[in-house]
Design an enzyme around this catalytic site. Sequence first.
Site, short mmCIF file in Angstrom:
data_model
loop_
_atom_site.label_atom_id
_atom_site.label_comp_id
_atom_site.label_asym_id
_atom_site.label_seq_id
_atom_site.Cartn_x
_atom_site.Cartn_y
_atom_site.Cartn_z
N ARG A 258 0.85 -1.19 0.00
CA ARG A 258 0.00 0.00 0.00
C ARG A 258 0.89 1.24 0.00
O ARG A 258 1.92 1.29 0.66
CB ARG A 258 -0.92 0.03 1.23
CG ARG A 258 -2.07 -0.97 1.17
CD ARG A 258 -3.07 -0.59 0.08
NE ARG A 258 -4.22 -1.48 0.03
CZ ARG A 258 -4.31 -2.57 -0.73
NH1 ARG A 258 -3.27 -2.91 -1.49
NH2 ARG A 258 -5.39 -3.29 -0.73
N GLU A 287 -3.93 7.27 -5.99
CA GLU A 287 -4.08 6.48 -7.22
C GLU A 287 -5.37 6.87 -7.93
O GLU A 287 -6.39 7.06 -7.27
CB GLU A 287 -4.09 4.98 -6.88
CG GLU A 287 -2.78 4.50 -6.24
CD GLU A 287 -2.79 3.02 -5.89
OE1 GLU A 287 -3.81 2.34 -6.15
OE2 GLU A 287 -1.79 2.53 -5.36
N HIS A 306 -0.59 -0.45 -9.92
CA HIS A 306 -1.31 -1.31 -8.97
C HIS A 306 -1.83 -2.57 -9.66
O HIS A 306 -3.02 -2.89 -9.61
CB HIS A 306 -2.46 -0.56 -8.31
CG HIS A 306 -2.81 -1.10 -6.95
ND1 HIS A 306 -3.25 -0.32 -5.92
CD2 HIS A 306 -2.80 -2.37 -6.47
CE1 HIS A 306 -3.50 -1.07 -4.85
NE2 HIS A 306 -3.24 -2.33 -5.17
#
Length: 342
Positions: A258, A287, A306
């Site tokens: 994360r 993000e 991601h």
Amino acid sequence: MKYKALVTAEVLRDRLETLSDRIDFTYAGYTLDHEVMPEEELRRRVADIDILVCEYDTIDSRVFDAAKNLKLLICCRGGVKSVVDLDAAMEHGVIVCNNVGRNAHAVADMTIGFMLDMTRNITRTDRLIHDRVITMDFSTKPKEYRDTVWGLDNDSPFIRFRGDSLNHMTLGLVGFGHAGRAVARRAAAFDMNILIYDPYVDAETLPEGVTAVKFDRLLAESDVISLHCVATPQTKGMFGKAQFDAMKNGAYFINTSRGELVDEAALIDALNAGKLKGAAIDVTAVEPIADDCPLLDAKNLLITPHIAGSSLDVQAEGTRMVVESLTDFLADRKPANCVIYR
């Protein structure tokens, strides 16, 4: 009795349908069009169901209030607290299961890929070739080496981009859950020395070749540090200036967990100052990453959007876990991946 189930998660439907003699499945939302269902529609659809298999939907107290018959909720993620109100689930007597570890192999593969990419200059040299930076119309090598190297002088790729071999490096894993363990197994095949820091792991249960150490020792001795822990108030910002300063000069840093775990300004400074030889991150604090994010100008930084936990086999593994939980529920057994049980 035949149960009614609503499925909004991305699963392999044919495998769920093996239980169709006991469960009537209805599919909607994300599983059909990769769009999260509006909450009002979700509340309407759960009114008469017994089982909910979800993934990205927010299951708050209003959804539980609407789902009067709900007995089992399976969230196809590892961490469910961000999308499921667990207190409301307990109040309504709903069993909650998760799919912890479903993407561990995908994340582990990506982590090893990052290590190989950074230590052997794969993306860096590919980019230089495609940008015509190191292509040339002449050679500095003797003719007898025409089919082995691009050149032999100090400016040749053979010299400039010599990399580091993993077999003489120490890997430090921060967090030793499903993904961390999967990385360790792969790293062992590369003959890496493996250190881990995880205050929740019993050192006596560790695999052979893996050593649990204090955080300070892991920082000081690791050539590569890779994060595999969840974001909590305790871990938020756990890597900042002090931690990067405590790492080896020329070490590598990887984050597939994360973005909140890392002080991005401190990471940029460590890269630009040459403290770190390279870093690879699949996650960022915000993000998607913005066009003007300072990370984009940092030296020797690989960034991916991601996707570490996204591989085709993740749906297969996740579906297997859902079927396992459903089978246990039908047999009145406590499911293996149970977060809340009546």
